[in-house]
Design a protein around this motif. Structure first.
Motif, PDB file in Angstrom:
ATOM      1  N   ARG A 266       0.808  -1.228   0.000  1.00 32.69           N
ATOM      2  CA  ARG A 266       0.000   0.000   0.000  1.00 32.69           C
ATOM      3  C   ARG A 266       0.834   1.268   0.000  1.00 32.69           C
ATOM      4  O   ARG A 266       1.890   1.329   0.635  1.00 32.69           O
ATOM      5  CB  ARG A 266      -0.921   0.017   1.216  1.00 32.69           C
ATOM      6  CG  ARG A 266      -1.999  -1.066   1.173  1.00 32.69           C
ATOM      7  CD  ARG A 266      -2.896  -0.960   2.381  1.00 32.69           C
ATOM      8  NE  ARG A 266      -4.007  -1.906   2.312  1.00 32.69           N
ATOM      9  CZ  ARG A 266      -4.981  -1.951   3.200  1.00 32.69           C
ATOM     10  NH1 ARG A 266      -4.995  -1.106   4.218  1.00 32.69           N
ATOM     11  NH2 ARG A 266      -5.959  -2.839   3.058  1.00 32.69           N
TER      12      ARG A 266
ATOM     13  N   LYS B  55      -4.629  12.258  -6.374  1.00 37.58           N
ATOM     14  CA  LYS B  55      -5.911  11.695  -6.790  1.00 37.58           C
ATOM     15  C   LYS B  55      -5.870  11.194  -8.232  1.00 37.58           C
ATOM     16  O   LYS B  55      -6.277  10.059  -8.534  1.00 37.58           O
ATOM     17  CB  LYS B  55      -7.012  12.748  -6.637  1.00 37.58           C
ATOM     18  CG  LYS B  55      -8.390  12.294  -7.091  1.00 37.58           C
ATOM     19  CD  LYS B  55      -9.394  13.431  -6.932  1.00 37.58           C
ATOM     20  CE  LYS B  55     -10.776  13.030  -7.425  1.00 37.58           C
ATOM     21  NZ  LYS B  55     -11.759  14.140  -7.268  1.00 37.58           N
TER      22      LYS B  55
ATOM     23  N   PHE C 296      -3.374   8.170  -8.673  1.00 35.94           N
ATOM     24  CA  PHE C 296      -3.977   6.933  -8.160  1.00 35.94           C
ATOM     25  C   PHE C 296      -5.042   6.417  -9.135  1.00 35.94           C
ATOM     26  O   PHE C 296      -5.137   5.218  -9.389  1.00 35.94           O
ATOM     27  CB  PHE C 296      -4.599   7.182  -6.789  1.00 35.94           C
ATOM     28  CG  PHE C 296      -3.627   7.135  -5.638  1.00 35.94           C
ATOM     29  CD1 PHE C 296      -2.260   7.087  -5.861  1.00 35.94           C
ATOM     30  CD2 PHE C 296      -4.072   7.132  -4.325  1.00 35.94           C
ATOM     31  CE1 PHE C 296      -1.361   7.040  -4.795  1.00 35.94           C
ATOM     32  CE2 PHE C 296      -3.191   7.077  -3.262  1.00 35.94           C
ATOM     33  CZ  PHE C 296      -1.829   7.038  -3.491  1.00 35.94           C
ATOM     34  N   ARG C 297      -5.846   7.331  -9.665  1.00 32.18           N
ATOM     35  CA  ARG C 297      -6.892   6.918 -10.596  1.00 32.18           C
ATOM     36  C   ARG C 297      -6.289   6.301 -11.860  1.00 32.18           C
ATOM     37  O   ARG C 297      -6.746   5.252 -12.331  1.00 32.18           O
ATOM     38  CB  ARG C 297      -7.754   8.122 -10.971  1.00 32.18           C
ATOM     39  CG  ARG C 297      -8.879   7.787 -11.950  1.00 32.18           C
ATOM     40  CD  ARG C 297      -9.628   9.044 -12.334  1.00 32.18           C
ATOM     41  NE  ARG C 297     -10.285   9.638 -11.183  1.00 32.18           N
ATOM     42  CZ  ARG C 297     -10.747  10.894 -11.150  1.00 32.18           C
ATOM     43  NH1 ARG C 297     -10.586  11.665 -12.226  1.00 32.18           N
ATOM     44  NH2 ARG C 297     -11.347  11.363 -10.083  1.00 32.18           N
TER      45      ARG C 297
ATOM     46  N   SER D 130      -4.981   2.876 -11.103  1.00 32.44           N
ATOM     47  CA  SER D 130      -6.058   1.891 -10.916  1.00 32.44           C
ATOM     48  C   SER D 130      -6.657   1.455 -12.250  1.00 32.44           C
ATOM     49  O   SER D 130      -7.124   0.321 -12.388  1.00 32.44           O
ATOM     50  CB  SER D 130      -7.154   2.458 -10.012  1.00 32.44           C
ATOM     51  OG  SER D 130      -7.880   3.487 -10.659  1.00 32.44           O
TER      52      SER D 130
ATOM     53  N   VAL E 176      -7.748   1.820  -5.688  1.00 33.34           N
ATOM     54  CA  VAL E 176      -7.801   2.968  -4.787  1.00 33.34           C
ATOM     55  C   VAL E 176      -8.710   2.611  -3.617  1.00 33.34           C
ATOM     56  O   VAL E 176      -9.874   2.263  -3.815  1.00 33.34           O
ATOM     57  CB  VAL E 176      -8.343   4.214  -5.518  1.00 33.34           C
ATOM     58  CG1 VAL E 176      -8.421   5.399  -4.552  1.00 33.34           C
ATOM     59  CG2 VAL E 176      -7.463   4.554  -6.715  1.00 33.34           C
TER      60      VAL E 176
ATOM     61  N   THR F  92      -9.389   4.672  -1.017  1.00 28.80           N
ATOM     62  CA  THR F  92     -10.038   5.866  -0.467  1.00 28.80           C
ATOM     63  C   THR F  92     -10.765   6.596  -1.589  1.00 28.80           C
ATOM     64  O   THR F  92     -10.159   7.403  -2.299  1.00 28.80           O
ATOM     65  CB  THR F  92      -8.997   6.805   0.168  1.00 28.80           C
ATOM     66  OG1 THR F  92      -7.869   6.901  -0.725  1.00 28.80           O
ATOM     67  CG2 THR F  92      -8.550   6.289   1.522  1.00 28.80           C
ATOM     68  N   LYS F  93     -12.034   6.299  -1.747  1.00 34.42           N
ATOM     69  CA  LYS F  93     -12.812   7.007  -2.768  1.00 34.42           C
ATOM     70  C   LYS F  93     -12.819   8.492  -2.462  1.00 34.42           C
ATOM     71  O   LYS F  93     -12.751   9.333  -3.354  1.00 34.42           O
ATOM     72  CB  LYS F  93     -14.244   6.459  -2.798  1.00 34.42           C
ATOM     73  CG  LYS F  93     -15.082   7.014  -3.928  1.00 34.42           C
ATOM     74  CD  LYS F  93     -16.444   6.361  -3.970  1.00 34.42           C
ATOM     75  CE  LYS F  93     -17.289   6.910  -5.116  1.00 34.42           C
ATOM     76  NZ  LYS F  93     -18.640   6.261  -5.136  1.00 34.42           N
TER      77      LYS F  93
ATOM     78  N   ARG G 113      -4.786   9.674   1.275  1.00 31.93           N
ATOM     79  CA  ARG G 113      -5.303   8.745   0.273  1.00 31.93           C
ATOM     80  C   ARG G 113      -4.465   7.467   0.287  1.00 31.93           C
ATOM     81  O   ARG G 113      -3.259   7.517   0.559  1.00 31.93           O
ATOM     82  CB  ARG G 113      -5.297   9.372  -1.122  1.00 31.93           C
ATOM     83  CG  ARG G 113      -6.237  10.565  -1.254  1.00 31.93           C
ATOM     84  CD  ARG G 113      -6.255  11.109  -2.677  1.00 31.93           C
ATOM     85  NE  ARG G 113      -7.063  12.321  -2.787  1.00 31.93           N
ATOM     86  CZ  ARG G 113      -8.369  12.342  -3.036  1.00 31.93           C
ATOM     87  NH1 ARG G 113      -9.030  11.194  -3.214  1.00 31.93           N
ATOM     88  NH2 ARG G 113      -9.036  13.476  -3.120  1.00 31.93           N
TER      89      ARG G 113
ATOM     90  N   LEU H 192      -3.577   3.708  -1.780  1.00 32.70           N
ATOM     91  CA  LEU H 192      -3.581   2.885  -2.989  1.00 32.70           C
ATOM     92  C   LEU H 192      -3.017   1.507  -2.638  1.00 32.70           C
ATOM     93  O   LEU H 192      -2.074   1.410  -1.859  1.00 32.70           O
ATOM     94  CB  LEU H 192      -2.707   3.531  -4.069  1.00 32.70           C
ATOM     95  CG  LEU H 192      -2.617   2.816  -5.420  1.00 32.70           C
ATOM     96  CD1 LEU H 192      -3.875   3.114  -6.247  1.00 32.70           C
ATOM     97  CD2 LEU H 192      -1.362   3.278  -6.179  1.00 32.70           C
TER      98      LEU H 192
ATOM     99  N   ARG I  82     -12.108  -1.628  -0.844  1.00 36.62           N
ATOM    100  CA  ARG I  82     -12.680  -0.453  -0.178  1.00 36.62           C
ATOM    101  C   ARG I  82     -13.637  -0.859   0.920  1.00 36.62           C
ATOM    102  O   ARG I  82     -13.683  -0.263   1.996  1.00 36.62           O
ATOM    103  CB  ARG I  82     -13.381   0.448  -1.204  1.00 36.62           C
ATOM    104  CG  ARG I  82     -12.434   1.242  -2.076  1.00 36.62           C
ATOM    105  CD  ARG I  82     -13.158   2.361  -2.789  1.00 36.62           C
ATOM    106  NE  ARG I  82     -14.145   1.869  -3.720  1.00 36.62           N
ATOM    107  CZ  ARG I  82     -13.891   1.599  -4.987  1.00 36.62           C
ATOM    108  NH1 ARG I  82     -12.669   1.731  -5.462  1.00 36.62           N
ATOM    109  NH2 ARG I  82     -14.849   1.181  -5.791  1.00 36.62           N
TER     110      ARG I  82
END
Length: 311
Positions: free
Chosen positions: A228, A243, A246-247, A250, A257, A259-260, A282, A284, A301
């Motif tokens: 992580r 953000k 990470f997106r 993913s 991810v 942490t939405k 955040r 990942l 999640r």
């Protein structure tokens, strides 16, 4: 030395899900608060690599010198990343400045403490904030303040600075802060008018956003399956990069991810440690090959939420 209060401590440990035999990396060692708690959860086969570009952090790392599970590397993340092994169980980056740096007037980070206009996280570096303030053309200075400080009055502030430096060099934080305040209309301000300009100069001097943008994917690639990444940011420019990175990771199917929405400080921590109020965390996770990326992300999640985290 200034007392160091690490932010979001329990959320960091929860995000890392420390395994006793895992290898971890604290890439922003600072005062060593997070590292100390990670070490406390490691068994004899666990390992922790700490790194920081700041010489004060290096001195504080000496407190862990007798622990054979700990290694320290002096340097910025981009300079030490190749020294960090692959197969990490997790890594933590707590971005921005520490209270130790802000409270030391001679470091030049704070407009509340008058001192030399420095702002270097690594004092081996040659360029200081004073160099930018006194040498950049007005247009470039205004663009820098707008881009890295999101300062809407950047051009007025740049004009004030250029006019003042024609009389004599701007060499102290107090002098620069006063010029920023003069550029603002004489009415109540929610934050000090110098805030965003100081942020912009600090980011530029220390190459903070480019480092984050380029090195975060490289660090994520060092994670083992189930490993992580935990990133704490303190302003929108940093958080936006985290953000989006990470997106993008993913979307490859290799990462999920967890942490939405970012974790933030609880009311009690915000009251006791005001520095935590703007912190966003955040997480990942690297997936196991062959799993379904989307359902994998949902399952992870859900498991994270059950442990007390917010999505």
């Amino acid at each position: 030395m200034e007392q160091h209060i690490p932010v979001l401590m329990e959320e960091v440990l929860e995000g890392l899900a420390v395994r006793p035999d895992g290898t971890y990396w604290d890439g922003t060692f600072g005062g060593g608060g997070h590292s100390g708690r990670v070490l406390a959860q490691l068994g004899p086969d666990g390992r922790l690599h700490g790194s920081d570009r700041d010489d004060v952090a290096e001195a504080r790392a000496g407190a862990f010198a007798s622990d054979s599970r700990f290694s320290f590397h002096r340097g910025a993340i981009e300079d030490v990343i190749d020294l960090i092994p692959n197969g990490l169980a997790g890594f933590l980056w707590d971005l921005g400045t520490s209270m130790m740096q802000l409270k030391e007037a001679d470091r030049g980070f704070s407009f509340k403490e008058d001192g030399p206009l420095d702002m270097r996280m690594d004092r081996r570096q040659e360029t200081t904030a004073a160099d930018l303030v006194n040498n950049l053309p007005e247009g470039e200075l205004a663009d820098l303040i707008y881009m890295y400080g999101e300062e809407r009055l950047s051009r007025r502030i740049a004009r004030q600075i250029v006019a003042a430096r024609q009389e004599h060099p701007i060499e102290t934080t107090g002098a620069l802060a006063e010029l920023c305040r003069r550029a603002y209309p004489k009415r109540y301000h929610r934050i000090d008018p110098a805030t965003r300009t100081f942020q912009a100069l600090r980011i530029a001097i220390n190459n903070e956003l480019d480092m984050l943008r380029h090195q975060l994917p490289r660090a994520a690639a060092k994670l083992a399956e189930g490993g992580r990444a935990v990133i704490i940011s303190f302003h929108s420019l940093e958080d936006r990069i985290v953000k989006h990175t990470f997106r993008e990771l993913s979307e490859t199917g290799e990462f999920a991810v967890l942490t939405k929405k970012p974790r933030v400080a609880a009311e009690e921590e915000s009251r006791l440690n005001p520095a935590s109020r703007s912190a966003k965390l955040r997480v990942l996770e690297r997936c196991i090959p062959g799993s379904e990326p989307r359902s994998k992300g949902r399952r992870r999640r859900e498991a994270y939420r059950k442990k007390g985290a917010q999505p």
